[in-house]
Design a protein around this motif. Structure first.
Motif, PDB file in Angstrom:
ATOM      1  N   HIS A   1      -9.256  -6.487  -0.798  1.00 44.26           N
ATOM      2  CA  HIS A   1      -9.455  -7.049   0.629  1.00 44.26           C
ATOM      3  C   HIS A   1     -10.805  -7.273   0.902  1.00 44.26           C
TER       4      HIS A   1
ATOM      5  N   TYR B   1      -7.009  -1.387  -2.657  1.00 46.76           N
ATOM      6  CA  TYR B   1      -7.458  -2.035  -1.168  1.00 46.76           C
ATOM      7  C   TYR B   1      -8.863  -2.716  -1.146  1.00 46.76           C
TER       8      TYR B   1
ATOM      9  N   LEU C   1       0.698  -1.203  -0.053  1.00 43.80           N
ATOM     10  CA  LEU C   1       0.233  -0.032  -0.071  1.00 43.80           C
ATOM     11  C   LEU C   1       1.040   1.361  -0.073  1.00 43.80           C
TER      12      LEU C   1
END
Length: 155
Positions: free
Chosen positions: A147, A143, A109
């Motif tokens: 995720h 993300y 990230l």
């Protein structure tokens, strides 16, 4: 009136490299099963790489003919490198290498965020605030997708 073609800087070098690559592929195709018959597994790769070799031989000979006719002035190495590797491409490639090297220590990230900000600043000529906002939005979307949707743990 016949239009004559001029060679671009580095064209002869690239054609020679492609000829060598085609010969390598022809050798690899021959090693698959040799040439035992038209129904052997290696016949299609052998045929395809043979066509590549023939085309590249034609191109190399044509480039040689054009160069011998005096239509091309000898180009210096700087001219060839300038055409094939502009400074912007070299610097961006170095940024990608830096991204790859920093990916493990910094994590996905943070490293991706920094890479995107620097890329937007360098390539997009964006302001710092705009580059940070776009990069943060992109990393946030990546993300969220990986995720929550794919349920993948990002490094």
């Amino acid at each position: 009136m016949k239009k004559t073609r001029k060679l671009h800087p580095g064209e002869r070098l690239i054609s020679w490299l492609l000829l060598l690559f085609s010969l390598f592929l022809f050798h690899q195709a021959y090693r698959i099963s040799g040439f035992g018959g038209l129904s052997t597994p290696g016949i299609f790769p052998l045929f395809a790489s043979g066509v590549m070799v023939a085309c590249m031989l034609y191109l190399v000979c044509d480039n040689w003919r054009i160069a011998r006719a005096g239509q091309e002035q000898k180009s210096r190495l700087e001219t060839v490198l300038g055409k094939l590797l502009p400074l912007k491409i070299v610097l961006f490639t170095l940024m990608i290498v830096g991204y790859m090297l920093l990916l493990q220590p910094l994590g996905f990230l943070l490293c991706t965020f920094l890479f995107l900000v620097l890329s937007f600043l360098y390539l997009g000529r964006l302001g710092l605030v705009k580059a940070i906002l776009i990069a943060a939005g992109a990393v946030g979307a990546i993300y969220a997708i990986f995720h929550y949707l794919f349920q993948v743990v990002l490094p």
